[in-house]
Enzyme design. Structure first.
Site, PDB file in Angstrom:
ATOM      1  N   CYS A  28       0.813  -1.213   0.000  1.00  0.00           N
ATOM      2  CA  CYS A  28       0.000   0.000   0.000  1.00  0.00           C
ATOM      3  C   CYS A  28       0.846   1.263   0.000  1.00  0.00           C
ATOM      4  O   CYS A  28       0.347   2.339  -0.318  1.00  0.00           O
ATOM      5  CB  CYS A  28      -0.942   0.011   1.205  1.00  0.00           C
ATOM      6  SG  CYS A  28      -0.100  -0.051   2.795  1.00  0.00           S
ATOM      7  N   ASN A  29       2.125   1.160   0.339  1.00  0.00           N
ATOM      8  CA  ASN A  29       2.932   2.379   0.359  1.00  0.00           C
ATOM      9  C   ASN A  29       4.300   2.223  -0.307  1.00  0.00           C
ATOM     10  O   ASN A  29       5.192   3.014  -0.046  1.00  0.00           O
ATOM     11  CB  ASN A  29       3.106   2.902   1.797  1.00  0.00           C
ATOM     12  CG  ASN A  29       3.636   1.834   2.741  1.00  0.00           C
ATOM     13  OD1 ASN A  29       4.417   0.968   2.339  1.00  0.00           O
ATOM     14  ND2 ASN A  29       3.208   1.902   3.986  1.00  0.00           N
ATOM     15  N   HIS A  38      18.862  -2.485   1.250  1.00  0.00           N
ATOM     16  CA  HIS A  38      17.520  -1.898   1.229  1.00  0.00           C
ATOM     17  C   HIS A  38      16.463  -2.952   1.503  1.00  0.00           C
ATOM     18  O   HIS A  38      15.584  -2.751   2.353  1.00  0.00           O
ATOM     19  CB  HIS A  38      17.272  -1.234  -0.125  1.00  0.00           C
ATOM     20  CG  HIS A  38      15.872  -0.693  -0.271  1.00  0.00           C
ATOM     21  ND1 HIS A  38      15.450   0.439   0.382  1.00  0.00           N
ATOM     22  CD2 HIS A  38      14.799  -1.174  -0.958  1.00  0.00           C
ATOM     23  CE1 HIS A  38      14.172   0.656   0.098  1.00  0.00           C
ATOM     24  NE2 HIS A  38      13.753  -0.311  -0.708  1.00  0.00           N
ATOM     25  N   SER A  49       9.398   0.840   6.957  1.00  0.00           N
ATOM     26  CA  SER A  49       7.938   0.865   6.949  1.00  0.00           C
ATOM     27  C   SER A  49       7.407   2.198   7.457  1.00  0.00           C
ATOM     28  O   SER A  49       8.097   2.933   8.177  1.00  0.00           O
ATOM     29  CB  SER A  49       7.373  -0.262   7.818  1.00  0.00           C
ATOM     30  OG  SER A  49       7.691  -1.518   7.276  1.00  0.00           O
ATOM     31  N   GLN A  82       4.028  -7.019   9.172  1.00  0.00           N
ATOM     32  CA  GLN A  82       3.216  -7.456   8.043  1.00  0.00           C
ATOM     33  C   GLN A  82       4.011  -7.496   6.742  1.00  0.00           C
ATOM     34  O   GLN A  82       3.698  -8.254   5.828  1.00  0.00           O
ATOM     35  CB  GLN A  82       2.009  -6.530   7.888  1.00  0.00           C
ATOM     36  CG  GLN A  82       0.978  -7.054   6.905  1.00  0.00           C
ATOM     37  CD  GLN A  82      -0.227  -6.163   6.800  1.00  0.00           C
ATOM     38  OE1 GLN A  82      -0.272  -5.090   7.381  1.00  0.00           O
ATOM     39  NE2 GLN A  82      -1.226  -6.608   6.056  1.00  0.00           N
ATOM     40  N   GLN A 126       4.196  -9.835   2.936  1.00  0.00           N
ATOM     41  CA  GLN A 126       4.161  -9.238   1.601  1.00  0.00           C
ATOM     42  C   GLN A 126       5.395  -9.627   0.789  1.00  0.00           C
ATOM     43  O   GLN A 126       5.310  -9.847  -0.427  1.00  0.00           O
ATOM     44  CB  GLN A 126       4.037  -7.719   1.739  1.00  0.00           C
ATOM     45  CG  GLN A 126       2.706  -7.304   2.344  1.00  0.00           C
ATOM     46  CD  GLN A 126       2.693  -5.879   2.876  1.00  0.00           C
ATOM     47  OE1 GLN A 126       3.726  -5.324   3.237  1.00  0.00           O
ATOM     48  NE2 GLN A 126       1.509  -5.275   2.926  1.00  0.00           N
ATOM     49  N   ALA A 159     -11.840  -8.472   1.603  1.00  0.00           N
ATOM     50  CA  ALA A 159     -11.551  -9.693   2.363  1.00  0.00           C
ATOM     51  C   ALA A 159     -10.152 -10.193   2.062  1.00  0.00           C
ATOM     52  O   ALA A 159      -9.869 -11.380   2.221  1.00  0.00           O
ATOM     53  CB  ALA A 159     -12.587 -10.771   2.048  1.00  0.00           C
ATOM     54  N   SER A 208      -5.765  -9.790   2.609  1.00  0.00           N
ATOM     55  CA  SER A 208      -4.939  -9.963   3.805  1.00  0.00           C
ATOM     56  C   SER A 208      -5.060  -8.781   4.759  1.00  0.00           C
ATOM     57  O   SER A 208      -5.184  -8.966   5.979  1.00  0.00           O
ATOM     58  CB  SER A 208      -3.477 -10.173   3.397  1.00  0.00           C
ATOM     59  OG  SER A 208      -3.008  -9.073   2.634  1.00  0.00           O
ATOM     60  N   SER A 210      -7.555  -6.491   4.969  1.00  0.00           N
ATOM     61  CA  SER A 210      -8.907  -6.434   5.517  1.00  0.00           C
ATOM     62  C   SER A 210      -9.124  -7.530   6.550  1.00  0.00           C
ATOM     63  O   SER A 210      -9.768  -7.301   7.585  1.00  0.00           O
ATOM     64  CB  SER A 210      -9.932  -6.569   4.390  1.00  0.00           C
ATOM     65  OG  SER A 210      -9.807  -5.521   3.459  1.00  0.00           O
TER      66      SER A 210
END
Length: 565
Positions: A50-51, A99, A109, A116, A120, A193, A195, A197
């Site tokens: 997401c980032n 890195h 992060s 998490q 990923q 639904a 990971s 969520s």
């Protein structure tokens, strides 16, 4: 070949750019396939969260590799290369290893220390293995990154430095209150639904919410998640699944909404949320008083100031009403700017320029012109929001957590009375001032040690095919000489032939042992890459023989690495 990573993250790019650069699942697959098809790259892996969006590749040319990977990222993200380039970072060789190991440990992060990211990274490796784009180098790299991340979490207190993005987001929603106390008894709606969520739903269940509703486009996944939550031994939450078409109805019943889908557009608009918080909710319902229809909210947000007693909105082409005591036309953080088309923006700007009352200052005029130019490329102007402190409005009673990238929830909902929105952008702002735990320094030392060890192993492995080729050549020489001996001494019995063969092999092995062991040690040191070339030159080794050994080792390694990561 050499390791190269080209990417962008919350540290290098604003959320608005990350949103637009977000890749769909299909786009991620196509990007990997196109990368290995490109000339500079032999293998590729993609870490897309997401980032962050990071493309890893084994390339034979640095400059050509950077150019190709940057172009492919721009092409598949839909963001122009000229616009994307200022936000890209490049890491090469040991820096690329450093890195990824730092990322795996949670040092890079948004919430330092969150674990998490390990899942990923594992998913990224599995995708590369499934598509056969990850070869020996990236298999080794990502598997070692997973081991380094696990080591950091087991040997240090990095977990105390931060939490998952979900936990951090809920803490921001609670605004400093105890999350279980804040969540207890509330009704939650989780949209998606996947990971993230699923993690959000489980976290809410453990925090004590009374009911969780799961909405997802795939009904089976939503039902399965609801079943897992209901059967959980450590909670007594009531969970049920609903189709996405029921989200608008469920909004009127929910107190907390968490959304994280792969949608490319908005899942919840400001009008949908406004309607939900203004709906009848029975005893104890939130009051919708003070909510304005969307056009009126937009009207309040953007217009020139008017002198006392003047309407200031005569002939306004967008029918924007006057807002007394507003100093000038503001373009930063205003809802009316969000989504406004280029033609509308230019039309309104022209009217503002000639309207009665205070005129635009030069900076504001330039900002409007820049926005008008940007919207033609972007398609719409994303809201640049500056949420007001909670104390300036009514206490929030409706909470939204948007963990999607690009965003699922219209950023303008934060203006609705009684509504609090936390999204990736606000989480980035909040985490920038988060205190760093003392364990972070220890994790950094672990990363540095592991990078050195991985580099040494990689350099040593680089010379292994040459050493194998040398020993193969020596074995062939021994075999030829034994054959010649048999031709000259045809009456040699088996016992003597075996003894002579073993003696010759021992002599060769002893002569090669010291130099081959030493050359592996030297090759593992920084700058040791040239020893393989020296060995090939000194013993006149055939390059094709060395390459054949490398291909055989890569094939065996890939078969082994396609198991569970």
């Amino acid at each position: 070949m050499s390791l190269l990573v080209v990417g962008l993250s919350h540290r290098s790019a604003p959320v608005s750019v990350l949103e637009r650069a977000a890749l769909t699942t299909d786009a991620q697959v196509k990007l990997l396939q196109d990368t290995v098809a490109a000339e500079p790259a032999a293998e590729a892996a993609l870490l897309a969260t997401c980032n962050r969006i990071e493309l890893y590749a084994d390339v034979d040319k640095f400059h050509a590799g950077v150019a190709e990977l940057s172009t492919l990222l721009a092409q598949h993200s839909g963001v122009g290369l000229d616009e994307l380039t200022p936000y890209l970072y490049v890491h090469y060789e040991d820096r690329a290893v450093h890195h990824l190991f730092s990322v795996a440990c949670g040092l890079d992060s948004m919430v330092v220390g969150e674990g998490q990211i390990l899942g990923q990274i594992k998913d990224s490796l599995a995708r590369g293995q499934e598509l056969h784009t990850a070869g020996r180098l990236l298999n080794d790299l990502f598997q070692q990154a997973l081991r380094v991340g696990k080591r950091a979490h087991s040997e240090t207190g990095i977990d105390r430095a931060g939490q998952s993005l979900v936990t951090f987001g809920l803490e921001q929603l609670a605004a400093g209150a105890d999350v279980p106390g804040w969540a207890r008894g509330r009704k939650a709606l989780v949209i998606g639904a996947g990971s993230m969520s699923s993690l959000a739903a489980a976290t809410l269940a453990r925090a004590g919410v009374g009911e969780i509703v799961i909405a997802n486009r795939t009904a089976e996944r939503a039902s399965r998640l609801a079943e897992i939550l209901t059967e959980g031994a450590d909670t007594d939450v009531v969970a049920r699944a609903v189709p996405m078409e029921s989200v608008s109805d469920e909004l009127t019943r929910a107190d907390v909404v968490v959304s994280c889908t792969g949608a490319t557009g908005l899942v919840l608009t400001v009008d949908a949320v406004a309607e939900a918080v203004g709906a009848e909710r029975g005893p104890g319902a939130r009051s919708g008083a003070g909510l304005l229809p969307a056009p009126a909210r937009a009207a309040q947000a953007v217009r020139p100031s008017a002198a006392p007693g003047e309407s200031g909105d005569e002939n306004c082409p967008l029918d924007l009403s006057p807002v007394p005591a507003t100093a000038g036309f503001s373009v930063l953080g205003e809802a009316a700017v969000a989504g406004m088309g280029a033609a509308e923006l230019e039309q309104h700007a022209a009217w503002v320029d000639n309207a009665p009352g205070p005129q635009l200052v030069a900076d504001e005029a330039e900002a409007i012109a820049a926005l008008a130019a940007a919207v033609a490329t972007v398609g719409r102007i994303p809201e640049r929001r500056r949420p007001e402190p909670v104390a300036t409005g009514p206490a929030p009673t409706f909470f939204l957590l948007d963990l999607a990238m690009p965003r699922d929830i219209d950023a303008a909902v934060h203006r609705l009375p009684g509504v609090r929105l936390v999204d990736i952008e606000s989480l980035a702002e909040a985490s920038a001032d988060a205190p760093m735990a003392s364990d972070v320094d220890q994790v950094r030392r672990i990363v540095a040690d592991e990078v050195a060890a991985f580099g040494a192993a990689l350099r040593a492995a680089h010379i292994t095919p040459t050493v194998v080729a040398l020993r193969t050549m020596a074995a062939d020489v021994v075999a030829l000489e034994i054959a010649r001996l048999e031709g000259r001494l045809p009456g040699l019995d088996d016992k003597h032939r075996s003894e002579i063969t073993q003696t010759v092999r021992r002599v060769v092995d002893k002569l090669l042992h010291a130099p081959t062991v030493r050359v592996k040690q030297l090759a593992a040191e920084p700058g040791g890459a040239g020893y393989a070339d020296a060995l090939r030159t000194l013993f006149d080794l055939d390059q094709e023989t060395v390459d054949a050994v490398s291909r055989a080792e890569d094939s065996n390694s890939n078969e082994k690495d396609r198991g569970p990561a």
